[in-house]
Write a protein that holds these residues in place. Sequence first.
Motif, short mmCIF file in Angstrom:
data_model
loop_
_atom_site.label_atom_id
_atom_site.label_comp_id
_atom_site.label_asym_id
_atom_site.label_seq_id
_atom_site.Cartn_x
_atom_site.Cartn_y
_atom_site.Cartn_z
N LEU A 155 0.82 -1.21 0.00
CA LEU A 155 0.00 0.00 0.00
C LEU A 155 0.85 1.26 0.00
O LEU A 155 0.48 2.27 -0.59
CB LEU A 155 -0.92 0.01 1.24
CG LEU A 155 -1.94 -1.12 1.34
CD1 LEU A 155 -2.71 -1.01 2.65
CD2 LEU A 155 -2.90 -1.09 0.16
N PHE A 156 2.00 1.17 0.69
CA PHE A 156 2.82 2.38 0.81
C PHE A 156 3.45 2.77 -0.51
O PHE A 156 3.54 3.97 -0.82
CB PHE A 156 3.91 2.16 1.87
CG PHE A 156 4.79 3.35 2.03
CD1 PHE A 156 4.37 4.46 2.75
CD2 PHE A 156 6.04 3.41 1.42
CE1 PHE A 156 5.18 5.57 2.88
CE2 PHE A 156 6.85 4.51 1.55
CZ PHE A 156 6.42 5.60 2.29
N ILE A 157 3.92 1.80 -1.30
CA ILE A 157 4.58 2.13 -2.57
C ILE A 157 3.62 2.87 -3.50
O ILE A 157 3.97 3.92 -4.07
CB ILE A 157 5.14 0.87 -3.24
CG1 ILE A 157 6.21 0.23 -2.35
CG2 ILE A 157 5.71 1.21 -4.61
CD1 ILE A 157 7.39 1.14 -2.04
N PRO A 158 2.37 2.41 -3.70
CA PRO A 158 1.44 3.21 -4.51
C PRO A 158 1.18 4.58 -3.92
O PRO A 158 1.04 5.56 -4.67
CB PRO A 158 0.16 2.36 -4.52
CG PRO A 158 0.63 0.97 -4.31
CD PRO A 158 1.79 1.09 -3.37
N ALA A 159 1.10 4.69 -2.58
CA ALA A 159 0.91 6.00 -1.96
C ALA A 159 2.10 6.91 -2.25
O ALA A 159 1.93 8.12 -2.50
CB ALA A 159 0.70 5.85 -0.45
N LEU A 160 3.30 6.33 -2.22
CA LEU A 160 4.50 7.12 -2.54
C LEU A 160 4.46 7.58 -3.99
O LEU A 160 4.78 8.73 -4.30
CB LEU A 160 5.75 6.29 -2.27
CG LEU A 160 7.09 6.96 -2.57
CD1 LEU A 160 7.29 8.18 -1.69
CD2 LEU A 160 8.24 5.98 -2.39
N LEU A 161 4.06 6.69 -4.90
CA LEU A 161 3.97 7.07 -6.31
C LEU A 161 2.89 8.13 -6.52
O LEU A 161 3.03 9.00 -7.39
CB LEU A 161 3.67 5.84 -7.16
CG LEU A 161 4.79 4.81 -7.28
CD1 LEU A 161 4.33 3.60 -8.07
CD2 LEU A 161 6.03 5.42 -7.93
N PHE A 162 1.83 8.06 -5.74
CA PHE A 162 0.79 9.09 -5.81
C PHE A 162 1.37 10.46 -5.46
O PHE A 162 1.15 11.44 -6.18
CB PHE A 162 -0.35 8.73 -4.84
CG PHE A 162 -1.40 9.80 -4.72
CD1 PHE A 162 -2.43 9.90 -5.65
CD2 PHE A 162 -1.35 10.72 -3.69
CE1 PHE A 162 -3.40 10.89 -5.54
CE2 PHE A 162 -2.31 11.71 -3.56
CZ PHE A 162 -3.34 11.79 -4.50
N VAL A 163 2.15 10.52 -4.39
CA VAL A 163 2.75 11.79 -3.97
C VAL A 163 3.75 12.27 -5.03
O VAL A 163 3.78 13.45 -5.39
CB VAL A 163 3.44 11.64 -2.60
CG1 VAL A 163 4.21 12.90 -2.24
CG2 VAL A 163 2.40 11.32 -1.54
N VAL A 164 4.57 11.34 -5.55
CA VAL A 164 5.55 11.71 -6.57
C VAL A 164 4.85 12.26 -7.81
O VAL A 164 5.27 13.27 -8.40
CB VAL A 164 6.42 10.50 -6.94
CG1 VAL A 164 7.26 10.78 -8.18
CG2 VAL A 164 7.34 10.14 -5.77
N GLY A 165 3.76 11.61 -8.22
CA GLY A 165 3.04 12.08 -9.40
C GLY A 165 2.44 13.46 -9.21
O GLY A 165 2.55 14.31 -10.09
N VAL A 166 1.81 13.69 -8.06
CA VAL A 166 1.21 14.99 -7.80
C VAL A 166 2.27 16.09 -7.73
O VAL A 166 2.14 17.15 -8.36
CB VAL A 166 0.37 14.96 -6.51
CG1 VAL A 166 -0.08 16.35 -6.12
CG2 VAL A 166 -0.83 14.05 -6.67
N VAL A 167 3.33 15.84 -6.96
CA VAL A 167 4.39 16.85 -6.82
C VAL A 167 5.04 17.12 -8.17
O VAL A 167 5.31 18.27 -8.54
CB VAL A 167 5.42 16.39 -5.78
CG1 VAL A 167 6.62 17.33 -5.76
CG2 VAL A 167 4.79 16.31 -4.40
#
Length: 527
Positions: free
Chosen positions: A62-74
């Motif tokens: 779950l954390f890796i997709p959440a990290l990719l979500f943050v990377v994508g938004v930023v």
Amino acid sequence: MSRALPGSGRIPLPASPVVWDGYVRKTRRALVLVGLLWALAVAMLGFFSPFHLAHTLEDPALFIPALLFVVGVVGALAVGPEIGANFKHVMGYGYLKQTSAVHSSTIAPHRARRVTSAAVLGGLLLGCAAAAVIRIVSGDGLEALLLASLAVLLLIPARSMVRHARILWRQAQDERGLLAVLIDDGDHSVGRVVSVTSEKRWVDGMALFHVELEHVAGGREDVTRVRLLAYPVWAPAEGNEYDVWTDPQRPFDKDRTLIERRYVGQEFADFSSAPAPLDHEPSRIIAAGAAGAAGAAGGAGPVGADAGAGAGAARDPASSGTRGVDGRVAPPWMSRESKSVQAVPAARARRARRLLALPPLVIAALAVAGALLVPAMVDAVPWWTLAALVLYAVLTVVNACVYWQFMVRSRWAIRSGVSFGATESAVFVGFFAAGFCVLSTPSLVDGPVHGTAPWTPAHYLVGAALLGALLVFEWAFTSTAWALNHLNAEFAAPAEVVQEALTGHDPHGIDRLEARYGYRAGVLLCG
């Protein structure tokens, strides 16, 4: 010419066809990247739910997709402004935004935001659709329905924005085509400056001037007052010559009149002694943070050819021979503060370019070697750590390739506008993702540190590659100006010739510049 008239809400940003094509490519790349980043970020909602964040840190799946979500938004928010910065050059003009009492900058027209909105909405739409599919596959029907409904709601505004964006692109292309028609079929005359007044205002590192231009229109003499930007060392002076093209059918239509400034063979004014404006119309400039747009001056095509991709070293208005008050008085491609640029020995210039390209190449080699050796030498490495290391290796290789293109003076790289900043930023994002995964993998950190697992060459390579990202980040701040100064260091070309090639209408001007002097130019020099 209408954009250059006092009272116009626009200011010209002229560019040669080669430079304009480069801005088109840069804008398209930014649009695609922003759309993909938003799509990536929203698609990650198919793997984790923002309504259950408490469990996200407990499970790497779950954390890796959440990290990719943050990377994508930023990443999308960081790249987004680049669209407007480039698209104002595609449209050929921008509005003025006041940043201080005497300083202003050009910004994209308000309607250009539709182009950015099209990329954002398109990315959100694709991301919602992908996330809904992922949720359906995983058996979560309720959140899949919610995401699918959101995608349907986004469909109408996304379609509208894409349609508006296509209209703006066609309009920009039509206006460029109009310039070619005027030059091929219009009446040409040589205009001369009869009066110059400095407005004592800086815009994008250049000074703003009022110029009264005497030229022929419709078979008779006409005097037109225009406003233009110029680096102070090339401040317009009385007697300067301009090329003027008018439509034979509508010679007095300012929208169908093209003015292009000459640089070669001209004498320029001493900006330090230029008078302050008296009876000229004051600037109408967007207040910082205001939503409205009421800029000052503008020009169709190469009107006021100093605007945009400027041209020469400059003098401060208060002190001749020093840098200007805002520190940005010379264009990026100028390697000296004097117009008389001397070529350095070719061997020294090539050595400087190799030195600039060496650190990214070394870091890429370390990252690739580490990504290949970790699965062979280190036990119990999860798949997400391997994926992060591979991604980081790919990003460092791309960055190294961009530096390699610079080192060999690739004509494609110079004209397409591929920049160091974008690839270096991607490397730094990859550094955070790979660094977190490495720190959260016991066999890569805790085991060797506490003596429960051996150190291997893979550990050293990965550590060196990740620390190298800090060097790359520092390189981004220190090498860009140095790189441009050494790109053509062994090929001395008069600054006025370079300026005309970068801003003139002639599609072969940059090719002739290279053929005669060996000097390679393109949109990379205008950044």
